[in-house]
Design a protein around this motif. Structure first.
Motif: not given
Length: 324
Positions: A117-122, A173-176
């Motif tokens: 989440r912190r580093y914007g993983v897609k 909205r972390l793309p899980v």
């Protein structure tokens, strides 16, 4: 893509690393593994010398290390996607000593989610199991919306990790994406699991133990089919979705052990029944319609052929992996 693959030296994780390295040469894999008893660099020997992967020995619960990997410190590229295999996974061990399962499967997953989440993983792929659904009756199968009802510490820890992952999608909205697979079989599996353990004992003409009456039923999917399914979820899956992965290939433990003995030309007198383990789920079965219709996946490996190949691999490598 720049991928972080946790648990990439374990059974399924190493198959997936090899799949990505060989099928997607433009991707780069960072493999993070603590190399416990269940992980080995021998599982990655086949891709030694390939330029599109690197290995880091470490713990997914080490927040500083995970942060440095995902953010791209030390000259590395930032991570685009996480495929999270790392887990304590043996039910018997979870019954005897639950704490490592809580630490790795829940705390470790949270560390990864928070850093992602912190580093914007897609894309964050949470690799889970049908065991989170609990025990199934004699008919029917689990769908993605089946209620979670885990019956042992391992399954409960994986269900908890799944819920954490979904919460990060719904809240941040972390793309899980979550994938839940049936039992896997294939090469490089730790010999504590049913198939390699049965092969090991049979080759040595030792008792092949079966819990209870042997009528516990599992659906078996080849690990290579599973890896193709995960790759499709990674590249084509919808964020926030769950995909069940199964092969409609159900066997009781007794039927499977008898088949292994037949293929090894060993007598069924080696079969020894032992007291059932606590919380032993009677049956698992997966409905994989969703991933087949939405992502175009289907299992392709014939079970008898795949099992013969698997047995031959263990026979060839028995000095490397056999346990008592």
């Amino acid at each position: 893509m720049h991928l972080l693959i946790t648990g990439g030296a374990g059974f399924i994780g190493s198959h997936f690393v090899r799949y990505i390295v060989n099928h997607h040469p433009d991707d780069h894999c960072v493999v993070l593994d603590r190399l416990t008893y269940a992980g080995s660099m021998n599982n990655l020997k086949a891709i030694t010398g390939k330029a599109n992967w690197t290995f880091i020995k470490g713990d997914i619960a080490d927040a500083s290390l995970v942060s440095s990997i995902l953010s791209g410190e030390k000259g590395r590229q930032p991570i685009d996607a996480v495929v999270h295999f790392a887990a304590e996974s043996h039910v018997d061990r979870s019954i005897k000593e639950p704490h490592p399962f809580i630490r790795t499967n829940i705390v470790g997953t949270h560390v990864l989610l928070e850093s992602a989440r912190r580093y914007g993983v897609k894309r964050f792929i949470q690799i889970s199991t049908d065991e989170v659904y609990g025990s199934l009756g004699p008919a029917g199968s689990f769908a993605e919306n089946s209620p979670l009802s885990p019956n042992n510490p391992y399954a409960a820890s994986k269900a908890s990790a799944d819920l954490l992952a979904l919460s990060y999608w719904r809240t941040y909205r972390l793309p899980v994406i979550i994938t839940r697979s049936t039992n896997n079989y294939g090469s490089h599996q730790n010999p504590e699991k049913l198939i390699p353990l049965a092969v090991s004992r049979a080759l040595a003409d030792e008792p092949v133990t079966i819990y209870g009456d042997g009528q516990h039923t599992r659906d078996w999917v080849h690990v290579e089919d599973h890896c193709r399914a995960i790759d499709l979820a990674l590249r084509k899956g919808e964020n926030g979705e769950i995909y069940n992965i199964g092969a409609n290939n159900e066997w009781t433990n007794l039927e499977l052990v008898k088949l292994i003995l037949k293929l090894l030309n060993k007598d069924e007198s080696l079969i020894t029944f032992v007291a059932d383990r606590p919380g032993h789920d009677r049956r698992y079965a997966i409905d994989s319609t969703k991933i087949q219709t939405q992502l175009g996946w289907k299992p392709t490996k014939n079970f008898l052929l795949g099992l013969k190949e698997t047995i031959n691999w263990y026979r060839k490598h028995q000095n490397d992996w056999r346990i008592d």
